[in-house]
Scaffold this motif. Structure first.
Motif, PDB file in Angstrom:
ATOM      1  N   PRO A  56      45.115  44.334  48.533  1.00  0.00           N
ATOM      2  CA  PRO A  56      45.860  43.127  48.916  1.00  0.00           C
ATOM      3  C   PRO A  56      47.338  43.243  48.552  1.00  0.00           C
ATOM      4  O   PRO A  56      47.690  43.882  47.564  1.00  0.00           O
ATOM      5  CB  PRO A  56      45.183  42.023  48.094  1.00  0.00           C
ATOM      6  CG  PRO A  56      44.487  42.714  46.979  1.00  0.00           C
ATOM      7  CD  PRO A  56      44.135  44.091  47.469  1.00  0.00           C
ATOM      8  N   GLN A  57      48.175  42.596  49.356  1.00  0.00           N
ATOM      9  CA  GLN A  57      49.623  42.618  49.086  1.00  0.00           C
ATOM     10  C   GLN A  57      50.070  41.354  48.363  1.00  0.00           C
ATOM     11  O   GLN A  57      51.237  41.231  48.003  1.00  0.00           O
ATOM     12  CB  GLN A  57      50.404  42.768  50.394  1.00  0.00           C
ATOM     13  CG  GLN A  57      50.101  44.077  51.102  1.00  0.00           C
ATOM     14  CD  GLN A  57      51.114  44.397  52.180  1.00  0.00           C
ATOM     15  OE1 GLN A  57      52.275  44.009  52.109  1.00  0.00           O
ATOM     16  NE2 GLN A  57      50.679  45.131  53.183  1.00  0.00           N
ATOM     17  N   LYS A  99      46.519  41.267  41.109  1.00  0.00           N
ATOM     18  CA  LYS A  99      46.320  41.189  39.654  1.00  0.00           C
ATOM     19  C   LYS A  99      44.934  40.682  39.288  1.00  0.00           C
ATOM     20  O   LYS A  99      44.510  40.811  38.142  1.00  0.00           O
ATOM     21  CB  LYS A  99      47.396  40.290  39.029  1.00  0.00           C
ATOM     22  CG  LYS A  99      48.716  41.040  38.837  1.00  0.00           C
ATOM     23  CD  LYS A  99      49.714  40.223  38.069  1.00  0.00           C
ATOM     24  CE  LYS A  99      50.689  39.585  39.001  1.00  0.00           C
ATOM     25  NZ  LYS A  99      51.782  38.864  38.414  1.00  0.00           N
ATOM     26  N   ALA A 100      44.240  40.093  40.270  1.00  0.00           N
ATOM     27  CA  ALA A 100      42.867  39.632  39.989  1.00  0.00           C
ATOM     28  C   ALA A 100      41.882  40.807  39.978  1.00  0.00           C
ATOM     29  O   ALA A 100      40.743  40.663  39.549  1.00  0.00           O
ATOM     30  CB  ALA A 100      42.443  38.604  41.026  1.00  0.00           C
ATOM     31  N   LEU A 101      42.306  41.977  40.450  1.00  0.00           N
ATOM     32  CA  LEU A 101      41.401  43.132  40.486  1.00  0.00           C
ATOM     33  C   LEU A 101      41.323  43.763  39.090  1.00  0.00           C
ATOM     34  O   LEU A 101      42.330  43.829  38.379  1.00  0.00           O
ATOM     35  CB  LEU A 101      41.910  44.175  41.488  1.00  0.00           C
ATOM     36  CG  LEU A 101      41.919  43.724  42.947  1.00  0.00           C
ATOM     37  CD1 LEU A 101      42.631  44.761  43.826  1.00  0.00           C
ATOM     38  CD2 LEU A 101      40.486  43.505  43.445  1.00  0.00           C
ATOM     39  N   VAL A 133      37.657  45.361  46.582  1.00  0.00           N
ATOM     40  CA  VAL A 133      38.577  45.493  47.720  1.00  0.00           C
ATOM     41  C   VAL A 133      37.779  45.618  49.017  1.00  0.00           C
ATOM     42  O   VAL A 133      38.111  45.006  50.038  1.00  0.00           O
ATOM     43  CB  VAL A 133      39.519  46.703  47.531  1.00  0.00           C
ATOM     44  CG1 VAL A 133      40.286  47.017  48.806  1.00  0.00           C
ATOM     45  CG2 VAL A 133      40.496  46.431  46.394  1.00  0.00           C
ATOM     46  N   VAL A 134      36.696  46.375  48.972  1.00  0.00           N
ATOM     47  CA  VAL A 134      35.863  46.527  50.172  1.00  0.00           C
ATOM     48  C   VAL A 134      35.142  45.211  50.498  1.00  0.00           C
ATOM     49  O   VAL A 134      35.130  44.762  51.643  1.00  0.00           O
ATOM     50  CB  VAL A 134      34.862  47.689  49.976  1.00  0.00           C
ATOM     51  CG1 VAL A 134      33.818  47.695  51.089  1.00  0.00           C
ATOM     52  CG2 VAL A 134      35.610  49.017  49.951  1.00  0.00           C
ATOM     53  N   ALA A 168      50.569  46.189  39.122  1.00  0.00           N
ATOM     54  CA  ALA A 168      50.791  45.370  40.319  1.00  0.00           C
ATOM     55  C   ALA A 168      52.225  45.577  40.817  1.00  0.00           C
ATOM     56  O   ALA A 168      52.454  45.775  42.021  1.00  0.00           O
ATOM     57  CB  ALA A 168      50.538  43.894  40.004  1.00  0.00           C
ATOM     58  N   GLY A 169      53.195  45.569  39.888  1.00  0.00           N
ATOM     59  CA  GLY A 169      54.596  45.764  40.278  1.00  0.00           C
ATOM     60  C   GLY A 169      54.810  47.126  40.921  1.00  0.00           C
ATOM     61  O   GLY A 169      55.525  47.259  41.924  1.00  0.00           O
ATOM     62  N   ALA A 170      54.180  48.150  40.350  1.00  0.00           N
ATOM     63  CA  ALA A 170      54.340  49.502  40.894  1.00  0.00           C
ATOM     64  C   ALA A 170      53.740  49.591  42.299  1.00  0.00           C
ATOM     65  O   ALA A 170      54.364  50.129  43.219  1.00  0.00           O
ATOM     66  CB  ALA A 170      53.682  50.521  39.958  1.00  0.00           C
TER      67      ALA A 170
END
Ligand code: SF4
Length: 366
Positions: free
Chosen positions: A116-117, A123-125, A107-108, A133-135
């Motif tokens: 990311p939004q 989901k790639a993380l 992310v950094v 991801a949904g939450a």
């Protein structure tokens, strides 16, 4: 009703009513949990990861300490993995901590330090699957997407009287479609949280408390008095049993030899006592000597048994035998690889250990 298309249409028709009833109930009955008072996506993400395999009450102190120690994604990304594992110690399922740490670094590096939004980027993380991801998308960013965890699956299987095993792939897809139909355009995060809360507080496994439920007028299981039979349990594979052995080795200063597990393997990055799995055809003592030779190039003699403990893991049940021993050949010292060292009893707890090793420490060095 197991006319799936018909049920999906019915879910769409009932969605607004369900959301209204559920949100009203949630507002009055929700538990006051620390991650419910923050809008920080990082804190919400952390809580979702911690809650995946751990009960709410156990998560709360870990969550608070973790945020004190790593208040932002950048702090987490900067921290050494060992410090993150130490903060996670005894909560189990350590891949969650390793993934969280790796994801924070991504992310950094790739997203300017902001989660990311975009669903695909999220989901790639590492460690972020469809549920997480949904939450995050709904609770932190207000996106109208479902978040289907175990509680939600159980609630929806009852609400729509789904009479197929929940662990069946097609049933899971069907439940996800139902959840998509239900999630409102506004207040999606609150709605998802409310559905999970209903599953945690009322629509519990075994005996749901329908008398207090806001959805009795809609629930098909309640109408058919089948709520105790749902969800349908699928066949569960029996967890295999494995045996492992560990040895307590001391140097002349009474320090203990400990070894760090490879970062990418089972319980990666955590420390342990020398030893490992006993292979088929080996006695426990042979297995222990062989693992010490393979792992550390040490020849050891195995002396008296100190304790045996049982430890459950996701995919197997382990019996771990712990012995005292001495080094016959080999000179550990501080190795070039840095993955093993001598630690004094007073100092040893600063290293992160798995639950089994913590139990050994508690039993032998209280
Ligand atoms: S009425 Fe009972 S079975 Fe139906 S959703 Fe509510 S608690 Fe669950």
């Amino acid at each position: 009703m197991d006319d799936r298309q018909g049920s999906l249409e019915w879910a769409e028709q009932k969605a607004k009513e369900i959301a209204t009833l559920l949100l009203f109930w949630y507002e009055k009955n929700k538990r006051l949990l620390p991650w419910r008072t923050t809008a920080d996506p990082y804190a919400i993400w952390l809580s979702e990861i911690m809650l995946q395999q751990t009960q709410v009450d156990a998560v709360i102190p870990y969550y608070r300490r973790f945020l004190e120690q790593f208040p932002t994604i950048r702090d987490l990304a900067r921290a050494p993995l060992e410090a993150v594992l130490k903060a996670w110690e005894n909560m189990g399922y350590y891949s969650r901590a390793r993934h969280l740490h790796a994801a924070a670094r991504l992310v950094v590096d790739s997203h300017g330090g902001q989660l990311p939004q975009d669903p695909d980027d999220l989901k790639a993380l590492p460690g972020i699957g469809p549920y997480t991801a949904g939450a995050i998308l709904s609770i932190a960013f207000g996106k109208p997407v479902p978040a289907v965890d175990g509680n939600v699956k159980r609630v929806l299987s009852r609400l729509f009287a789904v009479d197929r095993p929940l662990n069946d792939g097609s049933t899971q897809r069907y439940i996800s479609l139902l959840a998509e139909k239900l999630v409102p355009a506004e207040n999606a995060g609150l709605f998802n949280s409310a559905l999970m809360e209903l599953g945690a507080l009322l629509c519990r496994p075994g005996m749901p408390t329908c008398s207090a439920c806001p959805l009795t007028s809609i629930c098909l299981a309640y109408a058919g008095n089948s709520q105790h039979q749902l969800p349908v349990a699928g066949k569960r594979a029996k967890r295999p049993h494995k045996e492992a052995a560990a040895v307590i080795l001391r140097d002349s200063g009474n320090r203990l030899l400990i070894v760090q597990r490879p970062a990418d393997g089972f319980l990666g990055g955590l420390w342990k006592f020398p030893g490992g799995m006993v292979n088929p055809g080996e006695t426990v003592s042979e297995g222990l000597k062989n693992r010490c030779r393979e792992e550390l190039n040490l020849s050891v003699s195995v002396r008296e048994p100190l304790l045996t403990l049982q430890q459950g893991y996701t995919h197997f049940q382990l019996t771990l035998h712990v012995f005292s021993g001495t080094i016959l050949e080999g000179n550990p010292g501080l190795p070039a690889t840095g993955n093993w060292l001598w630690a004094s009893v007073g100092d040893i707890r600063r290293f992160p250990f798995s639950r089994a090793e913590l139990r050994i420490l508690e039993a032998l060095f209280p």
